[in-house]
Design a protein around this motif. Structure first.
Motif, mmCIF file in Angstrom:
data_model
loop_
_atom_site.group_PDB
_atom_site.id
_atom_site.type_symbol
_atom_site.label_atom_id
_atom_site.label_comp_id
_atom_site.label_asym_id
_atom_site.label_seq_id
_atom_site.Cartn_x
_atom_site.Cartn_y
_atom_site.Cartn_z
ATOM 1 N N LEU A 101 -21.629 -66.803 74.338
ATOM 2 C CA LEU A 101 -21.190 -68.140 73.769
ATOM 3 C C LEU A 101 -22.378 -68.975 72.988
ATOM 4 O O LEU A 101 -23.310 -69.241 73.632
ATOM 5 C CB LEU A 101 -20.528 -68.867 74.784
ATOM 6 C CG LEU A 101 -19.726 -70.158 74.187
ATOM 7 C CD1 LEU A 101 -18.753 -70.020 73.105
ATOM 8 C CD2 LEU A 101 -19.551 -71.176 75.601
ATOM 9 N N VAL A 102 -22.202 -69.425 71.748
ATOM 10 C CA VAL A 102 -23.295 -69.939 70.762
ATOM 11 C C VAL A 102 -22.879 -70.464 69.758
ATOM 12 O O VAL A 102 -21.753 -70.620 69.461
ATOM 13 C CB VAL A 102 -24.140 -68.553 70.426
ATOM 14 C CG1 VAL A 102 -23.430 -67.865 69.344
ATOM 15 C CG2 VAL A 102 -25.629 -69.085 69.772
ATOM 16 N N ASP A 103 -23.699 -71.234 69.385
ATOM 17 C CA ASP A 103 -23.391 -72.324 68.213
ATOM 18 C C ASP A 103 -23.041 -71.284 66.970
ATOM 19 O O ASP A 103 -23.782 -70.273 66.900
ATOM 20 C CB ASP A 103 -24.834 -73.210 67.803
ATOM 21 C CG ASP A 103 -24.960 -74.167 68.593
ATOM 22 O OD1 ASP A 103 -24.138 -74.220 69.558
ATOM 23 O OD2 ASP A 103 -26.014 -74.729 68.504
ATOM 24 N N GLU A 104 -22.173 -71.608 66.288
ATOM 25 C CA GLU A 104 -21.814 -70.632 65.208
ATOM 26 C C GLU A 104 -22.828 -70.288 64.231
ATOM 27 O O GLU A 104 -23.224 -69.456 63.603
ATOM 28 C CB GLU A 104 -20.593 -71.102 64.411
ATOM 29 C CG GLU A 104 -20.033 -70.318 63.342
ATOM 30 C CD GLU A 104 -18.907 -70.581 62.580
ATOM 31 O OE1 GLU A 104 -18.096 -69.979 62.168
ATOM 32 O OE2 GLU A 104 -18.425 -71.847 62.590
ATOM 33 N N VAL A 105 -23.560 -71.203 63.950
ATOM 34 C CA VAL A 105 -24.733 -71.499 62.817
ATOM 35 C C VAL A 105 -25.711 -70.358 63.463
ATOM 36 O O VAL A 105 -26.213 -69.704 62.488
ATOM 37 C CB VAL A 105 -25.386 -72.749 62.273
ATOM 38 C CG1 VAL A 105 -24.544 -73.851 61.709
ATOM 39 C CG2 VAL A 105 -25.670 -73.545 63.822
ATOM 40 N N VAL A 106 -26.011 -70.343 64.561
ATOM 41 C CA VAL A 106 -26.969 -69.528 65.091
ATOM 42 C C VAL A 106 -26.324 -68.099 65.174
ATOM 43 O O VAL A 106 -26.873 -67.090 64.885
ATOM 44 C CB VAL A 106 -27.325 -69.716 66.500
ATOM 45 C CG1 VAL A 106 -28.256 -68.909 67.305
ATOM 46 C CG2 VAL A 106 -28.018 -71.272 66.416
ATOM 47 N N ILE B 33 -31.309 -77.134 50.715
ATOM 48 C CA ILE B 33 -31.945 -76.705 51.989
ATOM 49 C C ILE B 33 -30.864 -75.809 52.666
ATOM 50 O O ILE B 33 -31.074 -74.802 52.926
ATOM 51 C CB ILE B 33 -32.476 -77.639 52.557
ATOM 52 C CG1 ILE B 33 -33.672 -78.462 52.151
ATOM 53 C CG2 ILE B 33 -32.833 -77.325 54.151
ATOM 54 C CD1 ILE B 33 -34.159 -79.857 53.005
ATOM 55 N N SER B 34 -29.576 -76.343 52.621
ATOM 56 C CA SER B 34 -28.579 -75.637 53.242
ATOM 57 C C SER B 34 -28.282 -74.317 52.566
ATOM 58 O O SER B 34 -28.194 -73.237 53.332
ATOM 59 C CB SER B 34 -27.269 -76.306 53.505
ATOM 60 O OG SER B 34 -26.347 -75.765 53.973
ATOM 61 N N GLU B 35 -28.185 -74.236 51.102
ATOM 62 C CA GLU B 35 -28.137 -73.154 50.513
ATOM 63 C C GLU B 35 -29.306 -72.064 50.680
ATOM 64 O O GLU B 35 -28.671 -70.834 51.092
ATOM 65 C CB GLU B 35 -27.827 -73.315 49.119
ATOM 66 C CG GLU B 35 -26.568 -74.038 48.731
ATOM 67 C CD GLU B 35 -26.560 -74.854 47.355
ATOM 68 O OE1 GLU B 35 -27.744 -74.464 46.542
ATOM 69 O OE2 GLU B 35 -25.681 -75.502 46.907
ATOM 70 N N LYS B 36 -30.385 -72.530 51.011
ATOM 71 C CA LYS B 36 -31.520 -71.682 51.404
ATOM 72 C C LYS B 36 -31.311 -70.887 52.724
ATOM 73 O O LYS B 36 -31.559 -69.692 52.576
ATOM 74 C CB LYS B 36 -32.849 -72.411 51.233
ATOM 75 C CG LYS B 36 -34.038 -71.647 51.923
ATOM 76 C CD LYS B 36 -35.154 -72.476 52.024
ATOM 77 C CE LYS B 36 -36.441 -71.712 52.754
ATOM 78 N NZ LYS B 36 -37.765 -72.962 52.833
ATOM 79 N N TRP B 37 -30.737 -71.458 53.673
ATOM 80 C CA TRP B 37 -30.625 -70.962 54.982
ATOM 81 C C TRP B 37 -29.396 -70.375 55.096
ATOM 82 O O TRP B 37 -28.976 -69.396 56.105
ATOM 83 C CB TRP B 37 -30.890 -71.973 56.178
ATOM 84 C CG TRP B 37 -32.502 -72.035 56.070
ATOM 85 C CD1 TRP B 37 -33.000 -73.369 55.544
ATOM 86 C CD2 TRP B 37 -33.519 -71.346 56.624
ATOM 87 N NE1 TRP B 37 -34.424 -73.351 55.645
ATOM 88 C CE2 TRP B 37 -34.681 -71.873 56.066
ATOM 89 C CE3 TRP B 37 -33.584 -70.341 57.189
ATOM 90 C CZ2 TRP B 37 -36.239 -71.597 56.562
ATOM 91 C CZ3 TRP B 37 -34.731 -69.605 57.593
ATOM 92 C CH2 TRP B 37 -35.907 -70.184 57.235
ATOM 93 N N PHE B 38 -28.058 -70.973 54.682
ATOM 94 C CA PHE B 38 -26.875 -70.419 54.862
ATOM 95 C C PHE B 38 -26.178 -69.786 53.787
ATOM 96 O O PHE B 38 -25.085 -69.163 53.999
ATOM 97 C CB PHE B 38 -26.146 -71.649 55.582
ATOM 98 C CG PHE B 38 -26.610 -72.179 56.617
ATOM 99 C CD1 PHE B 38 -26.751 -71.557 57.973
ATOM 100 C CD2 PHE B 38 -27.085 -73.673 56.779
ATOM 101 C CE1 PHE B 38 -27.324 -72.234 59.092
ATOM 102 C CE2 PHE B 38 -27.798 -74.226 57.865
ATOM 103 C CZ PHE B 38 -27.740 -73.441 59.112
ATOM 104 N N GLY B 39 -26.643 -69.903 52.622
ATOM 105 C CA GLY B 39 -25.983 -69.436 51.394
ATOM 106 C C GLY B 39 -24.912 -70.319 50.831
ATOM 107 O O GLY B 39 -24.341 -69.957 49.607
ATOM 108 N N GLU B 40 -24.886 -71.333 51.452
ATOM 109 C CA GLU B 40 -23.774 -72.387 50.723
ATOM 110 C C GLU B 40 -24.200 -73.629 51.498
ATOM 111 O O GLU B 40 -24.881 -73.791 52.483
ATOM 112 C CB GLU B 40 -22.383 -71.951 51.473
ATOM 113 C CG GLU B 40 -22.117 -71.652 52.887
ATOM 114 C CD GLU B 40 -20.678 -71.450 53.185
ATOM 115 O OE1 GLU B 40 -19.853 -72.109 52.734
ATOM 116 O OE2 GLU B 40 -20.459 -70.537 54.077
#
Length: 266
Positions: free
Chosen positions: A195-200, A255-262
């Motif tokens: 069970l984990v944070d979705e972003v992780v 910054i978000s797009e750099k790490w999450f693609g969106e």
């Protein structure tokens, strides 16, 4: 004579309350000034939480929250200094002034709000179950008699404890110092799910798409914020202002797009 004495005592009492109140207010209002004088604010984090904050190939701490904190510090005319701490005791580290903020995928919870203050929310997240790609587990009901891994002291632990029926159905809850260790044990089949944070979770899956998968069902939604001491009002106000500016001018989105693609910034 007694009336005069009573009046004088009342005046002294009211002045003492006013003085103490002003002193407390001034103390709170000095937080931003203290940070500016130091020229830095110290960020407490778990340095093993990709993509929020973790060690890159060269050993430096990198990540989504790291880039946000560095940009915010730059706009405040100071620098961000990153200090790895024991996540299970991170709130205590903040209140003991070992660090100035907690900026590392920190979920805003009722319990934490009693202990510390938060910036405005900047990210929405879910608590998700990660299983191996060939797992037969499809939802939380399938966790019956299974071993579940979680990070000690994390919001995942809070989310799990909010579902006593799920906890009762499990064979075991295995707690880890960080999510990396939990997911390594999942890969090695020492636990059945994490069970984990979705972003992780999604970050790990992007690195090893044939090893893990995220189940569509979640165990609760949550908001991320920067943890701040309750008395640090002027610092919080300035940080909220800077974060708003970063959202409005598109910096946070980049910054978000750099790490999450969106852009997932709230």
């Amino acid at each position: 004579m007694k009336k005069k004495f009573s009046l004088l005592a009342l005046v002294i009492f009211m002045l003492s309350i006013f003085t103490v109140g002003c002193a407390s207010k001034n103390k709170a209002d000095n937080s931003l000034e203290e940070i500016k004088n130091k020229g830095e604010f110290i960020v407490g984090l778990d340095d093993n939480l990709p993509p929020m904050g973790f060690r890159g190939e060269n050993g430096q701490i990198v990540g989504f929250d790291i880039d946000l904190a560095n940009e915010a510090a730059k706009r405040m005319g100071v620098k961000a200094v990153f200090k790895p701490v024991d996540w299970d005791g991170v709130v205590l580290s903040l209140n003991n002034k070992d660090i100035d903020v907690i900026w590392n995928g920190l979920t805003i919870t009722e319990k934490r709000q009693k202990q510390i203050d938060f910036s405005k929310p900047y990210l929405e997240n879910r608590q998700v179950l990660v299983v191996k790609s060939d797992s037969t587990i499809k939802n939380e009901k399938d966790l019956k008699d299974k071993v579940l891994g979680i990070q000690l002291g994390s919001s995942s632990e809070i989310a799990l404890n909010s579902k006593p029926d799920v906890v009762k159905s499990l064979k075991e809850v295995r707690k880890f110092s960080n999510n990396t260790e939990a997911l390594m044990d999942l890969k090695a089949s020492r636990v059945d799910a994490v069970l984990v944070d979705e972003v992780v979770g999604r970050y790990y899956i992007s690195k090893q798409p044939n090893v893990y998968k995220v189940l569509s069902e979640d165990l609760g939604k949550e908001l991320y914020g920067v943890g701040i001491r309750k008395n640090d009002k002027t610092f919080k106000e300035e940080l909220d202002k800077v974060l708003d500016e970063m959202k409005k001018d598109g910096t946070a989105a980049k910054i978000s797009e750099k790490w999450f693609g969106e852009n997932i910034v709230k």
